[in-house]
Design a protein around this motif. Structure first.
Motif, PDB file in Angstrom:
ATOM      1  N   ALA A 185       7.860   7.583  -9.583  1.00  0.00           N
ATOM      2  CA  ALA A 185       8.576   6.304  -9.573  1.00  0.00           C
ATOM      3  C   ALA A 185       9.620   6.275  -8.457  1.00  0.00           C
ATOM      4  CB  ALA A 185       9.237   6.062 -10.929  1.00  0.00           C
ATOM      5  N   LYS A 186      10.342   7.372  -8.292  1.00  0.00           N
ATOM      6  CA  LYS A 186      11.365   7.415  -7.245  1.00  0.00           C
ATOM      7  C   LYS A 186      10.714   7.427  -5.867  1.00  0.00           C
ATOM      8  CE  LYS A 186      15.523   9.771  -5.695  1.00  0.00           C
ATOM      9  NZ  LYS A 186      16.465  10.902  -5.899  1.00  0.00           N
ATOM     10  N   ALA A 187       9.588   8.128  -5.721  1.00  0.00           N
ATOM     11  CA  ALA A 187       8.892   8.161  -4.436  1.00  0.00           C
ATOM     12  C   ALA A 187       8.448   6.749  -4.043  1.00  0.00           C
ATOM     13  CB  ALA A 187       7.694   9.095  -4.504  1.00  0.00           C
ATOM     14  N   ARG A 188       7.924   6.006  -5.011  1.00  0.00           N
ATOM     15  CA  ARG A 188       7.534   4.623  -4.726  1.00  0.00           C
ATOM     16  C   ARG A 188       8.749   3.787  -4.318  1.00  0.00           C
ATOM     17  NH1 ARG A 188       4.130   5.502  -9.298  1.00  0.00           N
ATOM     18  NH2 ARG A 188       5.701   4.587 -10.677  1.00  0.00           N
ATOM     19  N   ALA A 189       9.843   3.949  -5.062  1.00  0.00           N
ATOM     20  CA  ALA A 189      11.051   3.181  -4.779  1.00  0.00           C
ATOM     21  C   ALA A 189      11.635   3.533  -3.411  1.00  0.00           C
ATOM     22  CB  ALA A 189      12.096   3.422  -5.874  1.00  0.00           C
ATOM     23  N   GLU A 190      11.637   4.821  -3.072  1.00  0.00           N
ATOM     24  CA  GLU A 190      12.190   5.247  -1.780  1.00  0.00           C
ATOM     25  C   GLU A 190      11.338   4.747  -0.622  1.00  0.00           C
ATOM     26  OE1 GLU A 190      15.000   6.480  -1.236  1.00  0.00           O
ATOM     27  OE2 GLU A 190      15.663   7.316  -3.149  1.00  0.00           O
ATOM     28  N   MET A 191      10.016   4.752  -0.792  1.00  0.00           N
ATOM     29  CA  MET A 191       9.156   4.234   0.268  1.00  0.00           C
ATOM     30  C   MET A 191       9.344   2.726   0.421  1.00  0.00           C
ATOM     31  SD  MET A 191       6.991   4.625   2.701  1.00  0.00           S
ATOM     32  CE  MET A 191       6.105   6.194   2.577  1.00  0.00           C
ATOM     33  N   HIS A 192       9.456   2.030  -0.690  1.00  0.00           N
ATOM     34  CA  HIS A 192       9.672   0.580  -0.629  1.00  0.00           C
ATOM     35  C   HIS A 192      11.002   0.287   0.071  1.00  0.00           C
ATOM     36  CE1 HIS A 192      10.342  -3.599  -1.891  1.00  0.00           C
ATOM     37  NE2 HIS A 192       9.027  -3.666  -2.087  1.00  0.00           N
ATOM     38  N   ALA A 193      12.027   1.055  -0.257  1.00  0.00           N
ATOM     39  CA  ALA A 193      13.328   0.857   0.375  1.00  0.00           C
ATOM     40  C   ALA A 193      13.258   1.141   1.878  1.00  0.00           C
ATOM     41  CB  ALA A 193      14.373   1.763  -0.281  1.00  0.00           C
ATOM     42  N   LEU A 228       0.791  -1.224   0.000  1.00  0.00           N
ATOM     43  CA  LEU A 228       0.000   0.000   0.000  1.00  0.00           C
ATOM     44  C   LEU A 228       0.828   1.282   0.000  1.00  0.00           C
ATOM     45  CD1 LEU A 228      -2.763   1.423   0.204  1.00  0.00           C
ATOM     46  CD2 LEU A 228      -2.578   1.211   2.701  1.00  0.00           C
ATOM     47  N   GLU A 229       1.794   1.385   0.872  1.00  0.00           N
ATOM     48  CA  GLU A 229       2.430   2.684   1.094  1.00  0.00           C
ATOM     49  C   GLU A 229       3.330   3.166  -0.049  1.00  0.00           C
ATOM     50  OE1 GLU A 229       3.458   3.935   5.087  1.00  0.00           O
ATOM     51  OE2 GLU A 229       2.651   2.046   5.858  1.00  0.00           O
ATOM     52  N   PRO A 230       4.038   2.298  -0.770  1.00  0.00           N
ATOM     53  CA  PRO A 230       4.751   2.819  -1.949  1.00  0.00           C
ATOM     54  C   PRO A 230       3.794   3.430  -2.971  1.00  0.00           C
ATOM     55  CG  PRO A 230       5.695   0.734  -1.290  1.00  0.00           C
ATOM     56  CD  PRO A 230       4.434   0.914  -0.486  1.00  0.00           C
ATOM     57  N   MET A 231       2.622   2.819  -3.134  1.00  0.00           N
ATOM     58  CA  MET A 231       1.614   3.368  -4.041  1.00  0.00           C
ATOM     59  C   MET A 231       1.169   4.750  -3.572  1.00  0.00           C
ATOM     60  SD  MET A 231      -2.131   1.814  -5.015  1.00  0.00           S
ATOM     61  CE  MET A 231      -2.625   1.813  -3.290  1.00  0.00           C
ATOM     62  N   LEU A 232       0.983   4.901  -2.257  1.00  0.00           N
ATOM     63  CA  LEU A 232       0.586   6.196  -1.708  1.00  0.00           C
ATOM     64  C   LEU A 232       1.680   7.238  -1.969  1.00  0.00           C
ATOM     65  CD1 LEU A 232      -0.944   5.177   1.755  1.00  0.00           C
ATOM     66  CD2 LEU A 232      -2.137   5.585  -0.403  1.00  0.00           C
ATOM     67  N   ALA A 233       2.928   6.844  -1.793  1.00  0.00           N
ATOM     68  CA  ALA A 233       4.032   7.780  -2.009  1.00  0.00           C
ATOM     69  C   ALA A 233       4.082   8.251  -3.464  1.00  0.00           C
ATOM     70  CB  ALA A 233       5.359   7.126  -1.617  1.00  0.00           C
ATOM     71  N   GLY A 234       3.855   7.322  -4.388  1.00  0.00           N
ATOM     72  CA  GLY A 234       3.855   7.697  -5.796  1.00  0.00           C
ATOM     73  C   GLY A 234       2.740   8.666  -6.119  1.00  0.00           C
ATOM     74  N   LEU A 235       1.555   8.424  -5.564  1.00  0.00           N
ATOM     75  CA  LEU A 235       0.421   9.315  -5.813  1.00  0.00           C
ATOM     76  C   LEU A 235       0.648  10.667  -5.144  1.00  0.00           C
ATOM     77  CD1 LEU A 235      -2.324   9.646  -7.124  1.00  0.00           C
ATOM     78  CD2 LEU A 235      -3.369   8.656  -5.067  1.00  0.00           C
ATOM     79  N   ALA A 236       1.275  10.657  -3.960  1.00  0.00           N
ATOM     80  CA  ALA A 236       1.568  11.914  -3.272  1.00  0.00           C
ATOM     81  C   ALA A 236       2.503  12.778  -4.106  1.00  0.00           C
ATOM     82  CB  ALA A 236       2.185  11.635  -1.897  1.00  0.00           C
ATOM     83  N   ALA A 237       3.434  12.137  -4.821  1.00  0.00           N
ATOM     84  CA  ALA A 237       4.353  12.888  -5.679  1.00  0.00           C
ATOM     85  C   ALA A 237       3.594  13.620  -6.784  1.00  0.00           C
ATOM     86  CB  ALA A 237       5.395  11.946  -6.290  1.00  0.00           C
TER      87      ALA A 237
END
Length: 222
Positions: A202-210, A97-106
């Motif tokens: 894309a980077k926001a999703r990747a950073e949240m996943h990391a 869930l949260e990487p998806m949220l980060a990508g949308l927030a971007a």
């Protein structure tokens, strides 16, 4: 669903994992503030929400008591799910869930929301206890969920976050001291916010996943 903030999530998790039942008094405000890592004002606002929902009641001069309302709709469902949920289950759900949220927030966050996330990171660095840091961490992740501008996704986050705090509270002991200056989450949160500021979904999703992977690895190593 009532919007969750860090203090409310912490308080619900505390009561949910305690042995307090209808009619039992919860600890005094000064004790709860220390246990939850929140301010007196935040605690009182959280108690007011639970009182309005009929989950607790207050008696002047005696304290705050758990009511039959703690057995209403949302709380039992979270409590029951928590009994059947492992920390790994929670982390797997967060990683979805949260990487998806980060990508949308971007894509959707406004300047005010970006500033709020940055301010939260600075506040987290000043946490004097781990409980205080946990409350601040809750606020960071919810600020990011709010920045999606998507009410259904925010409701999903709130439900998962309530479950997360209930599960973690019941199975991990409170640590002594406070987060070190080089605590990994500070830099990881900043990297997420930087990606959001750059409108790089894309980077926001990747950073949240990391970040969540880092949290998960450290959690299970402990």
């Amino acid at each position: 669903m009532t919007a969750e903030n860090g203090a409310l999530v912490q308080l619900k998790a505390y009561i949910g994992q305690s042995s307090a039942g209808p009619g039992d008094r919860i600890p005094a405000e000064r004790v709860l503030c220390k246990e939850l890592g929140i301010s007196r004002g935040e605690l009182r606002r959280a108690i007011a929400v639970l009182e309005a929902e009929g989950r607790v009641w207050r008696h002047v001069g005696r304290g705050t008591f758990v009511s039959d309302g703690m057995g209403m709709v949302e709380e039992p469902s979270v409590s029951e799910i928590a009994k059947k949920t492992t920390l790994r289950d929670v982390m797997k759900a967060r990683l979805l869930l949260e990487p998806m949220l980060a990508g949308l927030a971007a894509e959707e966050a406004n300047l005010e929301q970006m500033e709020a996330m940055s301010a939260n990171i600075q506040q987290s660095r000043k946490a004097e206890t781990w409980r205080e840091y946990e409350a601040s961490d809750n606020r960071f992740h919810r600020l990011l969920a709010q920045a999606t501008q998507n009410v259904p996704l925010l409701a999903m986050f709130d439900q998962l976050n309530s479950l997360r705090r209930t599960v973690v509270w019941g199975r991990l002991r409170q640590r002594a001291g406070h987060p070190p200056a080089d605590h990994h989450s500070f830099a990881e949160h900043q990297s997420i916010v930087d990606a959001i500021r750059d409108r790089d979904a894309a980077k926001a999703r990747a950073e949240m996943h990391a970040h969540l992977t880092s949290v998960s690895n450290r959690l299970f190593e402990a």
